[in-house]
Structures are given as C-alpha cells and as structure tokens.
Design an enzyme around this catalytic site. Sequence first.
Site, PDB file in Angstrom:
ATOM      1  N   ARG A 182       0.785  -1.265  -0.164  1.00 24.38           N
ATOM      2  CA  ARG A 182      -0.006  -0.171   0.020  1.00 24.38           C
ATOM      3  C   ARG A 182       0.676   1.195   0.068  1.00 24.38           C
ATOM      4  O   ARG A 182       0.231   2.332  -0.228  1.00 24.38           O
ATOM      5  CB  ARG A 182      -1.044   0.000   1.048  1.00 24.38           C
ATOM      6  N   CYS A 286       0.173   1.391  16.411  1.00 21.77           N
ATOM      7  CA  CYS A 286       0.235   0.283  17.120  1.00 21.77           C
ATOM      8  C   CYS A 286       0.407   1.098  18.552  1.00 21.77           C
ATOM      9  O   CYS A 286       0.200   0.103  19.530  1.00 21.77           O
ATOM     10  CB  CYS A 286       1.197  -0.801  16.971  1.00 21.77           C
TER      11      CYS A 286
END
EC number: 1.2.1.27
Length: 486
Positions: A182, A286
């Site tokens: 991506r 994260c």
Amino acid sequence: MISSETKHMQNYINGKWVDAKSGKQEVIPNPATGETIATVTISDVEDVDMAVAAAKEVFPEWSDIPVPNRTRYLLDYWKLLQDNKEELAKIITLENGKSLRDAQGEVQRGIEVVELATSTPSMMMGDALPSIAKGIDGSIWRYPLGVVAGITPFNFPMMVPLWMFPLAIACGNTFVLKTSERTPILAERLVELFYEAGFPKGVLNLVHGGKEVVNRFLTHPDIEAVSFVGSEPVAKHVYQTGTAHGKRVQALAGAKNHAVVMPDCDVEKTIQGVLGAAFGSSGERCMACSVVAVVDDIADEFLEKLVKETKKLRVGDGMDDSNFIGPVIRESHKERVLSYIDSGVDEGAHLLVDGRKIKEETPDGYYVGATIFDHVTQDMKIWQDEIFAPVLSVVRVSDLEEGIRVTNQSKFANGAVIYTNSGKSAQQFRNRIDAGMIGVNVNVPAPMAFFSFAGNKASFYGDLGTNGKDGVQFYTRKKVVTERWF
C-alpha cells in the site's frame, strides 16, 4: 522530487529495478482524494527466490568487510536521509495520508534509528574471561546470521523498515525487504538513497507483494531470520510458521493501548496528550491510545473538556497544515471503522463525538473524524478489538486499582500510560501493568532507538524486540570459544 504523474513501482533485485515475473500489479490511490498516484508490481515465489539468491551471493563478501567499514556506509546513508527529509515526509503523506506534521516526526525517528545502527561496532562486542582453567581462556563472539528478511506495515513506511535493515546490514547480514504494497513509493526512495550511499549491489533487495511473499520468506531454506510488524493474526502466523521452519522470528503485533487518568493529573496537559495519542496519524499506529480509563472523581470534568477540544480538530488532506487528522489508508478500512462505530452504538456505549459526521472537502477521500465513546465496557467489541482508527473508548473506573485491572484484562499489552502527579501511583502502575512499554505522563511511550521496542501478550511473538541491544542480538549469533595454547 514528487511528480504529479502516475508512477510504476518495481522490485529491486541484485542492483536492478525489475517487474515481478507474474506481471501482476495493483493500483495505489492517494487516500486524501482517491486519485491513482501509482501502480505497484506484485511478486510471487519466483521473485522472492531471485532476491534471496542475490542476497546470499553477496553475503560472504559483505560479512567479511570489517564492521567499522560497514557502518561508514550507514553514515553516508544517514546524511542522505537528512538531506531529503522534507521530500520523504511529503511522500509519506501522499501515499499514507497522515498529516505532514506526523510524517515529519516519523522521518526524524527513522533517521534516529540509522544513527543507532552506526554504533553497531560497540554493540557487537563480545565478552571474555581469561584463565577459566589452568592456561585456558573463554570468550564470546558475535557473527551475522546470513540472509534475513523484513515485513513492514503501511502505517510507518519509513520508520519501521529502518528499524530493521540498517542494523541487520551493519551486523554483516544481507537483507530482503517486503514493505506494505500500500505504500511502495517511500520504499523505493529508501532503497534509492541506500545505494546512493555506495552499498554493494545485493546487500538490500526489495520485493513488493502480499501473502505469497510472506509465506515464501517463512519457508525459504536460505532465510535465517524474519522481522515482522503488522496485525496480530498475521504476526501469530509468521511466528508459528517461521519457527516451525527453523527461523529466528520477531513478530510485533496489534495493540489496544490504555491510558489511566488519575484525579491528581494536570488536566489540561493530559487532554492535549490524549488528543495527540488517540487521533494523531489518524489512529493508525500500534502505540495509539485507544482506551482511556478515567477515575470517577475527575471523569465528568475531564470528558467535558476532552470533547470540547476534540471537536476543534480539523479533518482533511494531510498536506494542509491546518488539518490534524488525515484520511485512513483505504476505503475498505474506512468502512471497517464505520462498522465498529455502529457496533459501539448498538452495544450501548454513549457516543460523545461522532466521526461519521464530518464535512469532507474531498468526498472521494477516506476520512473518518475523531470519535469518542463513553461508558464503554469490556464486553464490547470497541474495547476488545484493535480498530486502528481515530476512535477512543472511555472506561470509567473507581480508582487506580480498577484502572490497572481493566488495562491488564486486554489480550494486548503493547503500551500503557498513566497521567498522575503521584510518584507512588506511577510506581504501582509501572510495576503491575503487563504492557511492554509504559509511559508516565508520556503520551506515546514509544522508546528511543537505543532501547528495545516490543510489547507483551498478544502484542508480541518472539523473544528479542527491535532496536537497541535486542536488535543486535536478534541479527547475530553467538559463538563461545574456549582456547588453550601449547
């Protein structure tokens, strides 16, 4: 320079830019507008085998170069990254969507990891003990593993690859990198600058692709170790499959990071900290704060002010400095996030700020506004799952004890934060929280590169984390030598 023309991103194998043998490719959109900005070649097993063969061929030559000489290449690489900081940040914003401010921060953190890798000679030093027996000495030496591989995510397309290949290569290994398909434009630029620094061909190879590439990394007989950062299900698969095939694996996984807000905190500073930790980088990190456990005594005051400040956050193209929240990575991810917001409403959480209702200047972009739920409980999906978006859940707790208990009930244990002015509360939190990285009045407790980076529980599969001494130990093997001379 960034071009307005559609780019085609290729693999880089043994010193050449090449398309995948399959001829497959995918379209890369600008998340802010939905417009196509690039296509990327999609590799399969044959391409991986070629990249590994190139890395294996150059390994004897590269590992034989003295470690101080290897790190001098990294000094040149560091300088090139510094000289191109603004371009790199704009590429990140273009293909990832995060604000330019966040992208600039990522670039700086990535460069700091390369700085760490230049100190590899001191970190690779072994140990020695003379006269372990009559006329016998003992010592420990560190050697590179061989060919190692890295698999990195879309959300930090510069920083996470730089966690891996500079340190691994400085230790004498050669590297095959699979960044997220991506975000291939930034990957290409990192490789271009790497070879501008003068590294021999084959030391670093780049392959774009999906699960076929990942699975070949995990089973290829010539790959000695695999570093991974990504979602929890894939991290578990990477660890189990890689170790079953005799590989050393570090797999950094998902998170559900909690912040405990105590009544004695500095409310204004805490609110600003939570805004950045929860909604910066569109929540796609994260180490994002996705749950706030706020003590009842301060909950109403805290939430009133938090909601007021959240509603001031602008949403839009990350290239515009006035926008705080950029788009999420893809339309499919936007739809997933919206389904979680719907789920939170259906399960009875109180929706204080609704990110579904935003004015979009570019309606084809993938935008979700800042979202806050109150009265969230542990049986709700929005508390349990990693949403990876600007969605914040608020759990009300009676005291620090309950805040610690709620935090530790999550299956994830990446990062956790406490906001307090009490040293006693901070010490208790630090000692009892399961998370691998803990912050005390620190909004995002991601450590500097000379410390290791890794969570616990379902946030990490493996033993040695990235960065610091852990990184050097992961990318080297020990030999213990016992010697006597006659």
